[in-house]
Enzyme design. Structure first.
Site, PDB file in Angstrom:
ATOM      1  N   TYR A  53       0.847  -1.404  -0.032  1.00 17.53           N
ATOM      2  CA  TYR A  53       0.091  -0.182  -0.119  1.00 17.53           C
ATOM      3  C   TYR A  53       0.815   1.265  -0.082  1.00 17.53           C
ATOM      4  CZ  TYR A  53      -3.980  -2.889   1.208  1.00 17.53           C
ATOM      5  OH  TYR A  53      -5.161  -3.764   1.033  1.00 17.53           O
TER       6      TYR A  53
HETATM    7  N1  LIG Z   1      -7.047  -7.851   0.534  1.00 13.74           N
HETATM    8  C1  LIG Z   1      -7.481  -7.079  -0.532  1.00 13.74           C
HETATM    9  O1  LIG Z   1      -6.937  -7.443  -1.562  1.00 13.74           O
HETATM   10  C2  LIG Z   1      -7.969  -5.489  -0.145  1.00 13.74           C
HETATM   11  C3  LIG Z   1      -8.522  -4.779  -1.436  1.00 13.74           C
HETATM   12  C4  LIG Z   1      -8.866  -3.603  -1.052  1.00 13.74           C
HETATM   13  C5  LIG Z   1      -9.098  -3.236   0.189  1.00 13.74           C
HETATM   14  N2  LIG Z   1      -8.475  -3.792   1.230  1.00 13.74           N
HETATM   15  C6  LIG Z   1      -8.599  -3.473   2.559  1.00 13.74           C
HETATM   16  O2  LIG Z   1      -9.850  -2.810   2.850  1.00 13.74           O
HETATM   17  C7  LIG Z   1      -9.572  -1.493   3.459  1.00 13.74           C
HETATM   18  C8  LIG Z   1     -10.912  -0.771   3.005  1.00 13.74           C
HETATM   19  O3  LIG Z   1     -11.013  -0.589   1.471  1.00 13.74           O
HETATM   20  P1  LIG Z   1     -11.804   0.306   0.943  1.00 13.74           P
HETATM   21  O4  LIG Z   1     -11.078   1.792   1.092  1.00 13.74           O
HETATM   22  O5  LIG Z   1     -11.790   0.043  -0.595  1.00 13.74           O
HETATM   23  O6  LIG Z   1     -13.277   0.447   1.591  1.00 13.74           O
HETATM   24  P2  LIG Z   1     -14.641   1.107   1.539  1.00 13.74           P
HETATM   25  O7  LIG Z   1     -14.897   1.344   2.954  1.00 13.74           O
HETATM   26  O8  LIG Z   1     -15.670   0.324   0.709  1.00 13.74           O
HETATM   27  O9  LIG Z   1     -14.434   2.459   0.906  1.00 13.74           O
HETATM   28  C9  LIG Z   1     -13.557   3.391   1.513  1.00 13.74           C
HETATM   29  C10 LIG Z   1     -14.000   4.894   0.745  1.00 13.74           C
HETATM   30  O10 LIG Z   1     -15.354   5.152   0.846  1.00 13.74           O
HETATM   31  C11 LIG Z   1     -15.870   6.545   1.064  1.00 13.74           C
HETATM   32  N3  LIG Z   1     -16.240   6.724   2.421  1.00 13.74           N
HETATM   33  C12 LIG Z   1     -15.949   6.257   3.595  1.00 13.74           C
HETATM   34  N4  LIG Z   1     -16.829   6.568   4.544  1.00 13.74           N
HETATM   35  C13 LIG Z   1     -17.691   7.573   3.826  1.00 13.74           C
HETATM   36  C14 LIG Z   1     -18.858   8.213   4.481  1.00 13.74           C
HETATM   37  N5  LIG Z   1     -19.201   8.165   5.667  1.00 13.74           N
HETATM   38  N6  LIG Z   1     -19.378   9.071   3.570  1.00 13.74           N
HETATM   39  C15 LIG Z   1     -18.859   9.303   2.252  1.00 13.74           C
HETATM   40  N7  LIG Z   1     -17.981   8.595   1.770  1.00 13.74           N
HETATM   41  C16 LIG Z   1     -17.364   7.631   2.590  1.00 13.74           C
HETATM   42  C17 LIG Z   1     -14.063   7.184   0.653  1.00 13.74           C
HETATM   43  O11 LIG Z   1     -14.030   7.401  -0.363  1.00 13.74           O
HETATM   44  P3  LIG Z   1     -13.410   8.919  -1.081  1.00 13.74           P
HETATM   45  O12 LIG Z   1     -12.055   8.910  -0.432  1.00 13.74           O
HETATM   46  O13 LIG Z   1     -13.412   8.531  -2.524  1.00 13.74           O
HETATM   47  O14 LIG Z   1     -14.163  10.091  -0.499  1.00 13.74           O
HETATM   48  C18 LIG Z   1     -13.444   5.886   1.286  1.00 13.74           C
HETATM   49  O15 LIG Z   1     -11.799   5.951   0.759  1.00 13.74           O
HETATM   50  C19 LIG Z   1      -8.326  -0.939   2.679  1.00 13.74           C
HETATM   51  O16 LIG Z   1      -8.140   0.000   3.386  1.00 13.74           O
HETATM   52  C20 LIG Z   1      -7.643  -2.251   2.843  1.00 13.74           C
HETATM   53  O17 LIG Z   1      -7.210  -2.371   4.157  1.00 13.74           O
HETATM   54  C21 LIG Z   1      -7.830  -5.120   1.222  1.00 13.74           C
END
Ligand SMILES: NC(=O)c1ccc[n+]([C@@H]2O[C@H](COP(=O)([O-])OP(=O)(O)OC[C@H]3O[C@@H](n4cnc5c(N)ncnc54)[C@H](OP(=O)(O)O)[C@@H]3O)[C@@H](O)[C@H]2O)c1
Length: 339
Positions: A53
């Site tokens: 990351y």
């Molecule tokens: N193992 C794997 O292959 C893998 C793959 C992906 C992720 N992950 C893990 O999962 C974690 C989370 O993934 P993700 O960031 O894709 O998850 P997510 O929770 O589905 O999306 C997070 C995004 O949603 C938006 N957001 C969050 N809270 C909000 C709210 N209350 N109101 C409006 N928008 C909101 C923000 O987008 P904006 O920044 O665009 O505003 C934020 O970056 C990663 O950090 C990582 O640790 C693992």
């Protein structure tokens, strides 16, 4: 924030974990510090990162990765011992042929680099980021078992594994007397329900912890995007995240968001709250890994984490998400012989 038992182990983790894929990639260290403080204030004790990351993902240069771990190492300080810290190995982190994968050679180098960046002498959960079809599982599991026995790692887990891959790995661990994968980290949300068919029943049967990533569909389920329109400024869509692009091109995802809006409105919840609470309400989910680019993202998303969805609301949501790969309704219809 409720705590959940981490699979069959004695460990307790918060039902919402903080994902730090944004740290050093879309947000700088000072904004990351605000997000981290906000998560800890909300009662989150579980943090997920990965060696890959950072900026390297978007630059196409693996040597530029590692910022998320480095920033966490700077920020955690004395708080390190209050949290359950998870990281991952597998992705390419350099230009040499062995700077990736799950060979003994790479795992041992990668863990030392993660420990150095994280400024800690132990990792609570060390996860293989995906299945490595080029390395024998026995080699990977023996290397990971050595790390547990050396005290560098407390528990080992998988990510993006299918149920059969976990079953195979568990069989090898049992046969050889090695520590086994105690968790899997799959994608799971109202626009990605594929794990319901095989993985969740497997987890229930084997006492495997499930840490669901992207519970808000990378932001799509928050309602900030409109189909066929440019992503809003400051969003990950606008920043050009490769994996969000295909989600934004799929009109079905927007139909689901539209379908969820009346339920959220009736409850007086935001869409983010509905999407997150739905994931953590699923019986076999241990934790949902929430991503955030601001402290407000955390406070807003977790505000209804302690509340429940009624069985009528859950059924309505199944109806709305009908056809999403692996959804319960699809499975029930398949089982009933409907095509
Ligand atoms: N193992 C794997 O292959 C893998 C793959 C992906 C992720 N992950 C893990 O999962 C974690 C989370 O993934 P993700 O960031 O894709 O998850 P997510 O929770 O589905 O999306 C997070 C995004 O949603 C938006 N957001 C969050 N809270 C909000 C709210 N209350 N109101 C409006 N928008 C909101 C923000 O987008 P904006 O920044 O665009 O505003 C934020 O970056 C990663 O950090 C990582 O640790 C693992």
């Amino acid at each position: 924030m409720s705590l959940k038992k981490f699979g069959r182990t004695g460990l307790k983790v918060s039902e919402v974990a903080l994902g730090t894929m944004a740290f050093g990639r879309w947000i700088d260290e000072s904004k990351s510090a605000e997000v981290l403080d906000s998560a800890l204030d909300a009662g989150i004790n579980f943090i997920d990162t990965a060696d890959v990351y950072g900026k390297g993902t978007d630059l196409g240069n693996p040597q530029e990765s590692g910022q998320s771990e480095t920033i966490l190492g700077h920020l955690l300080g004395a708080r390190r011992h209050r949290i359950i810290l998870a990281t991952k190995v597998h992705g390419r982190v350099g230009s040499e042929p062995n700077d990736q994968g799950q060979s003994r050679y790479h795992i041992i180098r990668a863990v030392e680099n993660s420990l150095r960046r994280l400024k800690t002498d132990y990792i609570d959960l060390y996860q293989v980021h995906r299945f490595d079809k080029e390395t024998p599982l026995e080699e990977t599991l023996r290397a990971l078992d050595d790390l547990v026995r050396q005290g560098k790692v407390r528990y080992i887990g998988a990510s993006n594994y299918a149920a059969w891959q976990l079953a195979k790995a568990h069989g090898i661990s049992a046969q050889l007397g090695l520590h086994r994968y105690e968790s899997n980290q799959p994608e799971y949300s109202l626009i990605a329900r594929g794990i319901e068919q095989e993985l969740l029943p497997f987890a229930a049967s084997e006492g495997l912890a499930i840490i669901a990533y992207s519970p808000l569909g990378r932001g799509v389920l928050t309602g900030k995007y409109q189909f066929d329109q440019a992503p809003p400024a400051g969003s990950r869509g606008a920043a050009g995240e490769a994996r969000i692009k295909s989600l934004l091109e799929n009109e079905r995802n927007f139909q689901i968001v539209e379908g969820l809006k009346p339920i959220a409105a009736r409850k007086g919840w935001t869409l983010a709250q509905l999407a997150l609470t739905w994931v953590i309400s699923q019986p076999h989910v241990t934790s949902a890994i929430l991503g955030a680019s601001s402290p407000q993202n955390i406070t807003d998303s977790v505000a209804k984490a302690a509340e429940k969805l009624t069985s009528e609301e859950l059924a309505e949501i199944d109806e709305i998400t009908q056809g999403v790969p692996g959804s319960l309704k699809t499975l029930r219809e398949t089982a009933a012989g409907k095509s």
